[in-house]
Design a protein around this motif. Structure first.
Motif, PDB file in Angstrom:
ATOM      1  N   VAL A   3     -26.695  52.419  -5.418  1.00 48.78           N
ATOM      2  CA  VAL A   3     -25.684  52.073  -4.412  1.00 48.78           C
ATOM      3  C   VAL A   3     -24.839  51.236  -5.035  1.00 48.78           C
ATOM      4  N   ARG A   4     -25.276  50.420  -5.736  1.00 53.88           N
ATOM      5  CA  ARG A   4     -23.851  49.091  -6.857  1.00 53.88           C
ATOM      6  C   ARG A   4     -23.353  49.953  -7.532  1.00 53.88           C
ATOM      7  N   THR A   5     -23.933  50.955  -8.427  1.00 55.10           N
ATOM      8  CA  THR A   5     -23.253  51.636  -9.382  1.00 55.10           C
ATOM      9  C   THR A   5     -21.933  53.032  -8.743  1.00 55.10           C
ATOM     10  N   VAL A  15     -27.513  44.322   5.100  1.00 49.44           N
ATOM     11  CA  VAL A  15     -26.453  44.550   3.982  1.00 49.44           C
ATOM     12  C   VAL A  15     -27.316  43.885   2.672  1.00 49.44           C
ATOM     13  N   SER A  16     -27.784  42.430   3.409  1.00 45.66           N
ATOM     14  CA  SER A  16     -28.062  42.232   1.899  1.00 45.66           C
ATOM     15  C   SER A  16     -29.270  43.089   1.111  1.00 45.66           C
ATOM     16  N   THR A  17     -30.277  43.555   1.476  1.00 49.46           N
ATOM     17  CA  THR A  17     -31.321  44.329   1.198  1.00 49.46           C
ATOM     18  C   THR A  17     -30.610  46.562   0.475  1.00 49.46           C
ATOM     19  N   VAL A  18     -29.041  46.225   1.880  1.00 49.70           N
ATOM     20  CA  VAL A  18     -28.813  47.730   1.256  1.00 49.70           C
ATOM     21  C   VAL A  18     -27.974  47.427  -0.374  1.00 49.70           C
ATOM     22  N   SER A  19     -27.533  46.098  -0.753  1.00 48.49           N
ATOM     23  CA  SER A  19     -26.705  45.626  -1.366  1.00 48.49           C
ATOM     24  C   SER A  19     -27.421  45.517  -2.910  1.00 48.49           C
ATOM     25  N   ALA A  20     -29.022  45.113  -2.715  1.00 47.25           N
ATOM     26  CA  ALA A  20     -29.871  45.233  -3.533  1.00 47.25           C
ATOM     27  C   ALA A  20     -30.078  46.386  -4.526  1.00 47.25           C
ATOM     28  N   GLY A  62     -15.777  38.896  -3.711  1.00 46.38           N
ATOM     29  CA  GLY A  62     -17.650  39.516  -3.724  1.00 46.38           C
ATOM     30  C   GLY A  62     -18.462  38.997  -4.333  1.00 46.38           C
ATOM     31  N   ARG A  63     -19.683  38.916  -4.830  1.00 43.67           N
ATOM     32  CA  ARG A  63     -20.532  38.725  -5.501  1.00 43.67           C
ATOM     33  C   ARG A  63     -20.599  38.658  -7.135  1.00 43.67           C
ATOM     34  N   ASP A  64     -20.024  39.910  -7.743  1.00 39.68           N
ATOM     35  CA  ASP A  64     -20.464  40.394  -9.256  1.00 39.68           C
ATOM     36  C   ASP A  64     -19.414  40.059  -9.516  1.00 39.68           C
ATOM     37  N   ILE A  65     -18.306  39.919  -9.068  1.00 40.99           N
ATOM     38  CA  ILE A  65     -16.195  40.480 -10.282  1.00 40.99           C
ATOM     39  C   ILE A  65     -16.094  39.935 -11.391  1.00 40.99           C
ATOM     40  N   MET A  80     -31.368  36.041  -0.936  1.00 41.26           N
ATOM     41  CA  MET A  80     -31.748  37.402  -1.315  1.00 41.26           C
ATOM     42  C   MET A  80     -30.616  37.646  -2.208  1.00 41.26           C
ATOM     43  N   ASP A  81     -29.561  37.470  -2.121  1.00 42.94           N
ATOM     44  CA  ASP A  81     -28.032  37.562  -3.039  1.00 42.94           C
ATOM     45  C   ASP A  81     -28.709  37.630  -4.214  1.00 42.94           C
ATOM     46  N   SER A  82     -28.979  36.143  -4.407  1.00 44.21           N
ATOM     47  CA  SER A  82     -29.262  35.744  -5.707  1.00 44.21           C
ATOM     48  C   SER A  82     -30.169  35.760  -6.401  1.00 44.21           C
ATOM     49  N   SER A  83     -31.585  36.263  -5.625  1.00 45.23           N
ATOM     50  CA  SER A  83     -32.553  36.651  -6.054  1.00 45.23           C
ATOM     51  C   SER A  83     -32.346  37.760  -6.323  1.00 45.23           C
ATOM     52  N   ARG A  84     -31.642  39.206  -6.471  1.00 45.31           N
ATOM     53  CA  ARG A  84     -32.379  40.088  -6.708  1.00 45.31           C
ATOM     54  C   ARG A  84     -31.820  40.923  -8.034  1.00 45.31           C
ATOM     55  N   GLU A  85     -33.024  41.358  -8.659  1.00 44.86           N
ATOM     56  CA  GLU A  85     -32.402  42.145 -10.279  1.00 44.86           C
ATOM     57  C   GLU A  85     -31.127  42.619 -10.789  1.00 44.86           C
ATOM     58  N   ASP A 105     -11.594  43.744  -0.355  1.00 42.04           N
ATOM     59  CA  ASP A 105     -12.755  43.367  -0.258  1.00 42.04           C
ATOM     60  C   ASP A 105     -14.337  43.935  -0.173  1.00 42.04           C
ATOM     61  N   THR A 106     -14.879  43.665  -1.170  1.00 40.19           N
ATOM     62  CA  THR A 106     -15.863  44.033  -1.783  1.00 40.19           C
ATOM     63  C   THR A 106     -17.100  44.481  -0.825  1.00 40.19           C
ATOM     64  N   GLY A 107     -17.143  43.256  -0.583  1.00 37.62           N
ATOM     65  CA  GLY A 107     -17.966  43.046   0.952  1.00 37.62           C
ATOM     66  C   GLY A 107     -18.149  44.110   1.816  1.00 37.62           C
ATOM     67  N   ALA A 108     -17.188  44.260   2.493  1.00 36.46           N
ATOM     68  CA  ALA A 108     -16.889  44.899   3.632  1.00 36.46           C
ATOM     69  C   ALA A 108     -16.910  46.751   2.532  1.00 36.46           C
ATOM     70  N   MET A 109     -17.169  46.921   1.050  1.00 38.70           N
ATOM     71  CA  MET A 109     -17.896  48.394   0.756  1.00 38.70           C
ATOM     72  C   MET A 109     -19.651  48.414   0.773  1.00 38.70           C
ATOM     73  N   TYR A 110     -20.160  47.101   0.424  1.00 38.52           N
ATOM     74  CA  TYR A 110     -21.127  47.330   0.877  1.00 38.52           C
ATOM     75  C   TYR A 110     -22.109  46.666   2.536  1.00 38.52           C
ATOM     76  N   ARG A 111     -21.609  46.476   3.214  1.00 38.23           N
ATOM     77  CA  ARG A 111     -20.950  46.918   4.877  1.00 38.23           C
ATOM     78  C   ARG A 111     -20.684  48.284   5.220  1.00 38.23           C
ATOM     79  N   ALA A 112     -19.953  48.805   4.913  1.00 40.61           N
ATOM     80  CA  ALA A 112     -19.992  50.183   4.849  1.00 40.61           C
ATOM     81  C   ALA A 112     -20.618  51.217   4.561  1.00 40.61           C
ATOM     82  N   LYS A 121     -30.486  32.783   4.338  1.00 44.74           N
ATOM     83  CA  LYS A 121     -30.991  33.987   3.682  1.00 44.74           C
ATOM     84  C   LYS A 121     -30.442  34.777   2.587  1.00 44.74           C
ATOM     85  N   ARG A 122     -29.757  35.320   3.267  1.00 39.08           N
ATOM     86  CA  ARG A 122     -28.277  36.283   2.282  1.00 39.08           C
ATOM     87  C   ARG A 122     -28.160  35.230   0.770  1.00 39.08           C
ATOM     88  N   ASP A 123     -27.479  34.154   1.241  1.00 41.28           N
ATOM     89  CA  ASP A 123     -27.575  33.752  -0.030  1.00 41.28           C
ATOM     90  C   ASP A 123     -28.784  33.952  -1.024  1.00 41.28           C
TER      91      ASP A 123
END
Ligand code: C5P
Length: 222
Positions: A107-109, A98-103, A128-131, A182-187, A33-40, A178-180
């Motif tokens: 952090v993603r790297t 979490v969407s602020t941090v995951s953008a 996840g979102r980018d698997i 942010m997750d869809s529009s990040r660069e 569950d990669t979302g759990a990592m961004y949440r952590a 709102k989360r969708d």
């Protein structure tokens, strides 16, 4: 022989984790569950009082954090530097931020590196979102799971009610939207269907029907 890699992406509340866990069990693969990592990372930042606007500190935090996912039967526990944070990372506060941090690209790297290492070591079902687009672009099976916003909010509401948490449906719906957004529009690595992913709209499907569809797609690759 079962060592395939299955990437499951999609918006919040589409049922990815429940479906991914069941598919993993059926095929004898590890569920991640990669979302759990961004949440952590988000949980730890809040815990340490790091301002979420301080990108440099957040990147440092993510690269030094030891995140461990432990799967036991149907349940996945999440540890941060040996503290069990499985419940804490699902809090409203973590979900809101979490969407602020995951953008943040740095952090993603760090997290993508951990995820790629896990997927190299064994067959996995990773959600996840980018698997399918970034983490395992050469995954044998890619699935993009969706459902209407109304249905996703309804499912999340049921889940929260089961846990004894009171929520307002409209508020829940707008927080998912709102989360969708942010997750869809990040660069960097936005939520997006990989071109070669199978799209499954689960709005009118039962859990078992979704799992059957995915398992049969996977079995063709084994
Ligand atoms: O899957 P879950 O809803 O727990 O994910 C929480 C958040 O983590 C997502 O809203 C997204 O911001 C981020 N995430 C991500 N990339 C992933 C998995 C999750 O950006 N691969």
């Amino acid at each position: 022989m079962n060592e395939i890699r299955v990437a499951i992406d999609g918006p919040a509340g589409a049922g990815k984790s429940t479906v991914a866990k069941m598919v993993a069990r059926r095929l004898g693969l590890l569920y991640i569950d990669t979302g759990a990592m961004y949440r952590a990372v988000t949980w730890k930042a809040i815990e340490e009082g790091i301002p979420l606007s301080d990108e440099q500190k957040l990147v440092e935090l993510a690269s030094n954090l030891h995140i461990r996912l432990q799967t036991n039967k149907q349940k996945q526990s999440v540890f941060v530097n040996d503290t069990n944070v499985t419940e804490q990372i699902r809090s409203k506060e973590v979900t809101e931020h979490v969407s602020t941090v995951s953008a943040i690209p740095g952090v993603r790297t760090s997290l993508v590196k951990m995820q790629q290492k896990l997927a190299q070591e064994q067959g996995v079902v990773m959600d996840g979102r980018d698997i399918g687009t970034c983490v395992i672009p050469d995954a044998e099976v890619k699935i993009f799971l969706t459902a209407s916003l109304e249905e996703r909010a309804r499912r999340r509401m049921e889940e929260l009610i089961r846990k004894g948490v009171q929520v307002d449906f409209e508020e829940l719906k707008s927080s998912i939207a709102k989360r969708d957004e942010m997750d869809s529009s990040r660069e960097f690595a936005p939520l997006r269907k990989a071109e070669d992913a199978y799209s499954i709209d689960t709005t009118n499907l039962s859990l078992d029907e979704v799992v059957e569809q995915i398992v049969s797609i996977c079995e063709k690759q084994i």
